[in-house]
Scaffold this motif. Structure first.
Motif, PDB file in Angstrom:
ATOM      1  N   LEU A 143       0.832  -1.201   0.000  1.00  0.00           N
ATOM      2  CA  LEU A 143       0.000   0.000   0.000  1.00  0.00           C
ATOM      3  C   LEU A 143       0.867   1.253   0.000  1.00  0.00           C
ATOM      4  CD1 LEU A 143      -2.809   1.287   0.357  1.00  0.00           C
ATOM      5  CD2 LEU A 143      -2.621   0.862   2.787  1.00  0.00           C
ATOM      6  N   ASN A 144       1.880   1.267   0.864  1.00  0.00           N
ATOM      7  CA  ASN A 144       2.712   2.461   0.966  1.00  0.00           C
ATOM      8  C   ASN A 144       3.699   2.597  -0.174  1.00  0.00           C
ATOM      9  OD1 ASN A 144       2.335   4.281   3.428  1.00  0.00           O
ATOM     10  ND2 ASN A 144       1.981   2.224   4.228  1.00  0.00           N
ATOM     11  N   SER A 145       3.966   1.500  -0.891  1.00  0.00           N
ATOM     12  CA  SER A 145       4.871   1.613  -2.038  1.00  0.00           C
ATOM     13  C   SER A 145       4.249   2.481  -3.128  1.00  0.00           C
ATOM     14  CB  SER A 145       5.216   0.224  -2.598  1.00  0.00           C
ATOM     15  OG  SER A 145       4.106  -0.342  -3.272  1.00  0.00           O
ATOM     16  N   SER A 146       2.928   2.723  -3.043  1.00  0.00           N
ATOM     17  CA  SER A 146       2.291   3.584  -4.033  1.00  0.00           C
ATOM     18  C   SER A 146       2.921   4.975  -4.043  1.00  0.00           C
ATOM     19  CB  SER A 146       0.797   3.691  -3.756  1.00  0.00           C
ATOM     20  OG  SER A 146       0.560   4.250  -2.487  1.00  0.00           O
ATOM     21  N   TRP A 147       3.465   5.414  -2.897  1.00  0.00           N
ATOM     22  CA  TRP A 147       4.095   6.741  -2.858  1.00  0.00           C
ATOM     23  C   TRP A 147       5.223   6.848  -3.870  1.00  0.00           C
ATOM     24  CZ3 TRP A 147       1.439  10.385  -0.947  1.00  0.00           C
ATOM     25  CH2 TRP A 147       0.693  10.235   0.227  1.00  0.00           C
ATOM     26  N   PHE A 148       5.879   5.707  -4.165  1.00  0.00           N
ATOM     27  CA  PHE A 148       7.014   5.746  -5.084  1.00  0.00           C
ATOM     28  C   PHE A 148       6.619   5.323  -6.499  1.00  0.00           C
ATOM     29  CE2 PHE A 148       8.352   4.616  -0.786  1.00  0.00           C
ATOM     30  CZ  PHE A 148       9.095   5.740  -0.488  1.00  0.00           C
ATOM     31  N   PRO A 170      -7.344   8.743 -12.234  1.00  0.00           N
ATOM     32  CA  PRO A 170      -6.671   7.928 -13.244  1.00  0.00           C
ATOM     33  C   PRO A 170      -5.328   7.341 -12.814  1.00  0.00           C
ATOM     34  CG  PRO A 170      -6.628  10.269 -13.838  1.00  0.00           C
ATOM     35  CD  PRO A 170      -7.415  10.162 -12.587  1.00  0.00           C
ATOM     36  N   THR A 171      -4.727   7.840 -11.729  1.00  0.00           N
ATOM     37  CA  THR A 171      -3.457   7.250 -11.310  1.00  0.00           C
ATOM     38  C   THR A 171      -3.709   5.891 -10.654  1.00  0.00           C
ATOM     39  OG1 THR A 171      -3.560   8.284  -9.150  1.00  0.00           O
ATOM     40  CG2 THR A 171      -2.463   9.524 -10.893  1.00  0.00           C
ATOM     41  N   ASN A 172      -2.624   5.212 -10.281  1.00  0.00           N
ATOM     42  CA  ASN A 172      -2.774   3.869  -9.723  1.00  0.00           C
ATOM     43  C   ASN A 172      -2.999   3.867  -8.214  1.00  0.00           C
ATOM     44  OD1 ASN A 172      -2.498   2.414 -12.104  1.00  0.00           O
ATOM     45  ND2 ASN A 172      -0.280   2.623 -12.040  1.00  0.00           N
ATOM     46  N   GLY A 173      -3.041   5.050  -7.613  1.00  0.00           N
ATOM     47  CA  GLY A 173      -3.126   5.102  -6.151  1.00  0.00           C
ATOM     48  C   GLY A 173      -4.266   4.261  -5.597  1.00  0.00           C
ATOM     49  N   ILE A 174      -5.438   4.385  -6.199  1.00  0.00           N
ATOM     50  CA  ILE A 174      -6.591   3.663  -5.651  1.00  0.00           C
ATOM     51  C   ILE A 174      -6.439   2.159  -5.880  1.00  0.00           C
ATOM     52  CG2 ILE A 174      -9.101   3.347  -5.909  1.00  0.00           C
ATOM     53  CD1 ILE A 174      -9.340   6.339  -6.184  1.00  0.00           C
ATOM     54  N   ASP A 175      -5.756   1.762  -6.959  1.00  0.00           N
ATOM     55  CA  ASP A 175      -5.510   0.326  -7.151  1.00  0.00           C
ATOM     56  C   ASP A 175      -4.622  -0.207  -6.030  1.00  0.00           C
ATOM     57  OD1 ASP A 175      -6.937   0.168  -9.610  1.00  0.00           O
ATOM     58  OD2 ASP A 175      -5.265   1.209 -10.550  1.00  0.00           O
ATOM     59  N   LEU A 179      -5.987  -3.135  -3.626  1.00  0.00           N
ATOM     60  CA  LEU A 179      -5.342  -4.442  -3.555  1.00  0.00           C
ATOM     61  C   LEU A 179      -4.593  -4.604  -2.243  1.00  0.00           C
ATOM     62  CD1 LEU A 179      -4.171  -4.434  -7.254  1.00  0.00           C
ATOM     63  CD2 LEU A 179      -5.895  -5.947  -6.281  1.00  0.00           C
ATOM     64  N   GLY A 180      -3.991  -3.521  -1.762  1.00  0.00           N
ATOM     65  CA  GLY A 180      -3.292  -3.599  -0.481  1.00  0.00           C
ATOM     66  C   GLY A 180      -4.237  -3.990   0.631  1.00  0.00           C
TER      67      GLY A 180
END
Lengths: 671, 406
Positions: A143-148, A170-175, A179-180
């Protein structure tokens, strides 16, 4: 257990198994110390400690996010964060604090304490327990890897549709969020099953349900809530995943979807979630208040049944999160009334804790201070909760800072103060040294101050119109002053947390020159305090037989008919000595839980970036399941006694009680 | 019992005192609602007033319980504290519980709550009672502004030739009930005018009722309260309650299409710029409304603010900027004060001429120069206004044209 009925399990332990080595089956790891022992451990205590350590790590991340929020709102038109970044930061703050801090700290205490409080050697499914932890960690790191990898989720922790759709985010943040949390959901679910089975099946002889320590009771209720709540969230998240990644239309309004579907599913999960976060903390203070009041908890059955009542009623209140969403006046009325009356069992708890202190001899140790902090601060959160159960009032208050104030009084003033109490209380049991009391008390007072400075002004900010989730506000609305106070409070709070972390290291360094802490430093009541500190791997030697609530206390003290207490034995006489644990058969460590757990985020990365990667992740998961299933039950070379341990595992009078032997067997066969 | 270090005791006293002072200050402050345009504690319409009649007793009950419980805990912790000189072998009497007391404090809160429940149900009924003669307005949220459609002839259709479409500001007659229906063209928003009523979510596909009524003429600020993406913080709204005669005049003016071509040459040029760039998304009735029906705007929400009577509004851009500067009594512009004081269109509201000296040109020009720099938006995804890269000359011409839209 049933999966491994094949040959390996049938072996009498200690026999070698030369002729039978299926492909990919490894010997079980044996390290008992060092880093590897932690990666492969199935010991509920080590897993509990890792839950706690990981949660504190995530707490620091979530805390930094909170400080960023408060710095942005320090003055009108703050420029520290852009709107986009602010939305990510507040979403991740909420998500982190709920799923990666409060829930796992609850899991940390439940893991560490439940087997000890019920007199078991481990949980029912030790490998699954390890898997639960690693899957939680994997989900949290993912989940936190989304920051990078393109930025965090930006839809709020409640992630309302259709704003969570690809068009609007549209970014992948919500994905990553989706999933996290599916991964941490798997962890919670397996953990819940594990702990429920443990409590129901593995209690020491004589430990009837109504003799269980209240923490175990509250943790049990909380695990039942998890068991039923998590699948609802996961289902909703699978729908969202299909929408976002595979163009499904579950939440596509243009194709006829009703966005309230997500709201209902989310809050059917989300409200029991609130109670499952707070109940473990309620359990902790129910242990701590009697210890430092020197008298038993007032109304044990009422505390237990009010906890169960909260667990049941918690399912009938979810739509109070939706009073203004357009569910119609009949639904609003119904959920308004159910929400009001859930205050009754909660109020019973507050009054029982107060009555526990009445007439006591109160010793204001750090754990006691934090417990009283919970009782008072939660009272405020509870009362503001009743205020917005009144639906017409809620239409003015919902989605304003009044709500932010309310749930921080519940989750920080309630749950987190309880956890702090639990940390200070159980630290000597887990680590063998006491946290410094003076620093602990300073820690409490600073946290109380910082907490109130941060969140009390939010009540007034909300009532005077400050909306939630806004990255900026303008001058002239009267928001400036209290926002400044709240920001100062947040930094005070941060200092108090730093003080706690400092205390851990400071006390550890000082502990070298102090005599070792005994099994029972607080003169406590429940049987976990019989074990030496830190608790040895085998927990109890022998398993005690329980005769009443607060069993350990009544081994030390007798009560006369008129309620007077007399000491009948010294702690040293009734506490257990550290033994070499020889003859006690414990579950063996395993590589597979961590392998299985870390296969899950590979699948998740694959779903986002490339389905080929998901395939690789799937292979890792399948290989791990294969290895897990085929894993021999034990290291054949491990030096352990044969099953003579059964006699060993029970002290004199208990040998006749068959449950004791069952408990030992259970742990063995689970592997 | 060992004595605490002095510094910890001082910290305890400071912390305890500070918390008590803080709570007292907050209670006092919650009564000070002037200069707080979004406060929910100063109702100015019947719906908000009926909520307030619930807020006061419920808060009072909660306050009394708070004082009793916290007071009891403080008293107990003081009275039953372990004394310095106490004998460690002496124990308090061991009470395990008292069933009658337990049942008592289970039933008592239930009774108090039953009382609260009665008031709650009555208020819910009252707030949902239909007003037969109410003005019907459909309020649609979209990222990040509000659109208002008036069903003036009461035929249930909000888009007829006798109906009005406007944006940003909701104009209502004071003292008359307005039946609002909230909905959304994209994500969930929430419509909230704290002075007049509680909030109601604007959910795409749903049509939720909300009653609004202002006792007196005035300006009532609002803020979107359901998180709706990037510029949620900048999605505000405003209700302008006016006298009945002003309302009627406003309606008559709103029903007019855009008049003939502007005479001022700069404005005429501005109209050309508007047609080539702005008319893709924005509507001015009488210019491009027919064309817009054939080719809807390339926006997720499918609509941009109607500009036909742009200058009759006191604010723009989701009600975050003032379209007019404050003016002195003789009509001279005063320096801009804080933005919470809403711009006042004055006589333009009912179709009067625009005094260009009072227009907040600085912000309006900045908006035309680069709108996303003033308000975060996502034009590349069809959500919000893009930077049109206008020249300064084009901006001047556009402003001149916009100033004709009264």
């Amino acid at each position: 257990m049933a999966l491994t009925e094949d040959r390996p399990l049938a072996l009498p332990s200690g026999d070698s198994d030369d002729g039978y080595t299926p492909t990919g089956v490894f010997r079980r790891p044996t390290a008992e110390t060092g880093p590897r022992s932690w990666f492969t451990t199935v010991d509920h205590k080590k897993i509990g400690i890792m839950y706690g350590a990981a949660a504190i790590f995530f707490f620091i991340i979530g805390g930094v996010e909170a400080l960023l929020i408060r710095m942005q709102l320090w003055s009108p038109r703050g420029t520290l964060l852009s709107a986009n970044l602010y939305n990510q930061v507040y979403t991740m703050h909420g998500t982190t604090m709920v799923f990666l801090v409060v829930m796992p700290i609850g899991a940390a205490f439940a893991n560490y304490l439940i087997p000890l409080q019920i007199g078991a050697r481990d949980v029912a499914f030790p490998r699954i327990n390890a898997f639960s932890f690693w899957a939680f960690l994997a989900g949290g790191v993912f989940l936190n890897s989304s920051w990078f990898l393109g930025g965090g989720a930006d839809g709020g922790w409640f992630m309302y549709a259709p704003n969570s759709g690809v068009i609007f985010s549209p970014t992948n943040g919500i994905d990553f969020w989706n999933l996290g949390l599916i991964i941490t959901g798997i962890a919670s679910l397996t953990g819940a099953v594990n702990l429920i089975v443990t409590v129901l099946n593995m209690r020491a002889p004589g430990m009837t349900l109504m003799r269980m320590p209240i923490f175990t009771w509250m943790a049990l209720v909380s695990q039942f809530l998890l068991l039923f709540a998590i699948p609802v969230l996961t289902s909703a998240q699978v729908l969202l995943m299909l929408d976002r990644l595979f163009d499904a239309n579950f939440f596509n309004v243009a194709k006829g979807a009703n966005p309230l579907l997500w709201e209902h599913l989310f809050w059917i999960f989300g409200h029991p979630e609130v109670y499952l976060m707070i109940l473990p903390a309620f359990g902790l203070v129910s242990e701590i208040l009697p210890t430092f009041a020197r008298k038993p908890i007032f109304g044990y059955p009422f505390i237990v049944f009010s906890g169960i009542a909260i667990g049941f009623m918690g399912w009938g209140v979810w739509a109070h999160h939706m009073f203004v969403s357009g569910i119609g006046p009949i639904s609003v009325t119904a959920f308004s009334l159910t929400t009001m009356f859930i205050a009754v069992p909660t109020g019973v708890k507050i009054l029982n804790w107060t009555a526990t202190m009445w007439g006591g001899k109160l010793n204001f140790s750090a754990p006691m201070l934090f417990s009283i902090g919970l009782v008072t601060m939660f009272t405020i959160g509870g009362l503001s909760g009743v205020m917005h159960s009144v639906a017409p009032m809620d239409t003015q208050q919902t989605d304003t800072y009044f709500i932010v104030a309310h749930f921080h009084y519940v989750l920080f003033g309630g749950a987190f103060f309880g956890f702090m109490a639990g940390f200070y209380f159980y630290w000597p049991k887990a680590f063998g040294y006491m946290l410094n009391e003076s620093i602990g008390k300073a820690n409490f007072w600073l946290m109380l101050l910082g907490f109130n400075l941060t969140f009390a002004p939010m009540h007034v900010l909300g009532l005077q119109g400050m909306s939630r989730r806004i990255y900026t506000y303008d001058a002239g609305y009267g928001f400036e002053f209290w926002n400044k106070v709240a920001t100062i409070g947040a930094f005070t709070l941060a200092i108090s947390i730093a003080m706690f972390i400092f205390n851990i290291f400071y006390s550890k360094s000082k502990a070298k020159n102090l005599p070792p802490v005994g099994p029972d430093p607080w003169d406590s009541r429940t049987i976990e305090w019989m074990t030496p500190s830190p608790t040895p791997a085998y927990n109890f030697d022998p398993i005690p037989t329980v005769t009443r609530v607060d069993d350990f206390w009544y081994r030390k003290y007798g009560e006369t008919k008129d309620g007077k207490l007399v000491r009948i034995a010294s702690t040293a006489e009734v506490a257990q000595q550290r033994t070499d644990g020889k003859g006690i058969h414990l579950p063996s460590p395993s590589y597979w839980p961590i392998v299985l757990a870390f296969g899950l985020p590979i699948v998740a990365y694959g779903l986002i970036f490339s389905l080929w990667l998901a395939l690789i992740g799937g292979i890792v998961v399948l290989a791990a399941i294969y290895g897990w299933v085929m894993e021999p039950p034990d290291d054949p070379d491990a030096a352990h006694d044969d099953h003579g341990s059964e006699a060993h595992a029970s002290d004199g009078g208990d040998a006749t009680v068959p449950v004791s032997a069952d408990v030992v067997k259970e742990v063995e066969t689970v592997g | 019992m060992q004595r605490l270090p002095k510094i910890v005791r001082i910290l305890a006293v400071i912390s305890f005192t500070a918390v008590v002072v803080l709570f007292a200050a907050l209670i006092v402050n919650s009564f000070q609602n002037s200069g707080k345009p979004l406060t929910s504690l100063a109702p100015e319409g019947p719906s908000a007033e009926s909520i307030q009649q619930l807020v006061i007793p419920v808060t009072a009950i909660a306050g009394v319980i708070f004082v009793l419980v916290i007071g009891a805990i403080i008293f107990i912790t003081w009275k039953f504290r372990e004394r310095q000189d106490s004998n460690p072998d002496e124990f308090p009497s061991q009470i395990h519980g008292k069933t009658t007391l337990e049942i008592g404090w289970t039933i008592l809160p239930a009774l108090i709550l039953a009382g609260v429940a009665v008031g709650t149900v009555l208020t819910i009924i009252n707030l949902n009672r239909e007003e037969p003669n109410a003005i019907k307005v459909q309020v649609a949220g979209q990222q990040w502004w509000w659109e208002y459609k008036y069903d003036l002839n009461g035929d249930g259709n909000f888009d007829g030739p006798e109906d009005i479409t406007t944006a940003t500001e909701l104009v209502i007659p004071a003292g008359k009930p307005v039946q609002v229906t909230t909905t959304s063209n994209d994500v969930i928003h929430s419509f909230w005018i704290p002075g007049l009523n509680g909030k109601k979510d604007a959910v795409p596909g749903l049509y939720n009722p909300l009653k609004l009524q202002a006792d007196e003429p005035g300006v009532f600020r609002g803020q979107c309260t359901e998180f709706c993406g990037l510029s949620h913080a900048n999605m505000r709204m405003l209700v302008r309650a006016v006298s009945s005669s002003d309302y009627d005049a406003w309606v008559r003016n709103q029903l007019k299409d855009h008049a003939a071509d502007p005479t001022n040459p700069a404005a005429a040029e501005g109209k050309k710029v508007w047609l080539s760039l702005c008319a893709q998304c924005h509507v001015i009735k009488g210019i491009n409304d027919a064309k817009m029906k054939e080719t809807p705007p390339p926006l997720v929400a499918g609509v941009a603010p109607d500009l036909t009577h742009f200058m009759t509004r006191g604010t723009f851009a989701g009600s975050i900027f003032n379209l007019y500067q404050p003016v002195s009594s003789d009509g001279q512009p005063l320096p801009m004060s804080d933005v919470a004081a809403a711009g006042d269109p004055g006589a333009v509201l009912t179709g009067g001429p625009v005094n260009t000296a009072t227009v907040n040109r600085v912000t309006l020009e900045a908006w035309l120069r680069n709108a996303p720099a003033l308000k975060p938006m996502y034009p590349q995804g069809g959500r919000g206004m893009p930077n049109l890269n206008l020249t300064e000359e084009q901006i001047d011409q556009l402003v001149a044209f916009l100033e004709t839209l009264n």
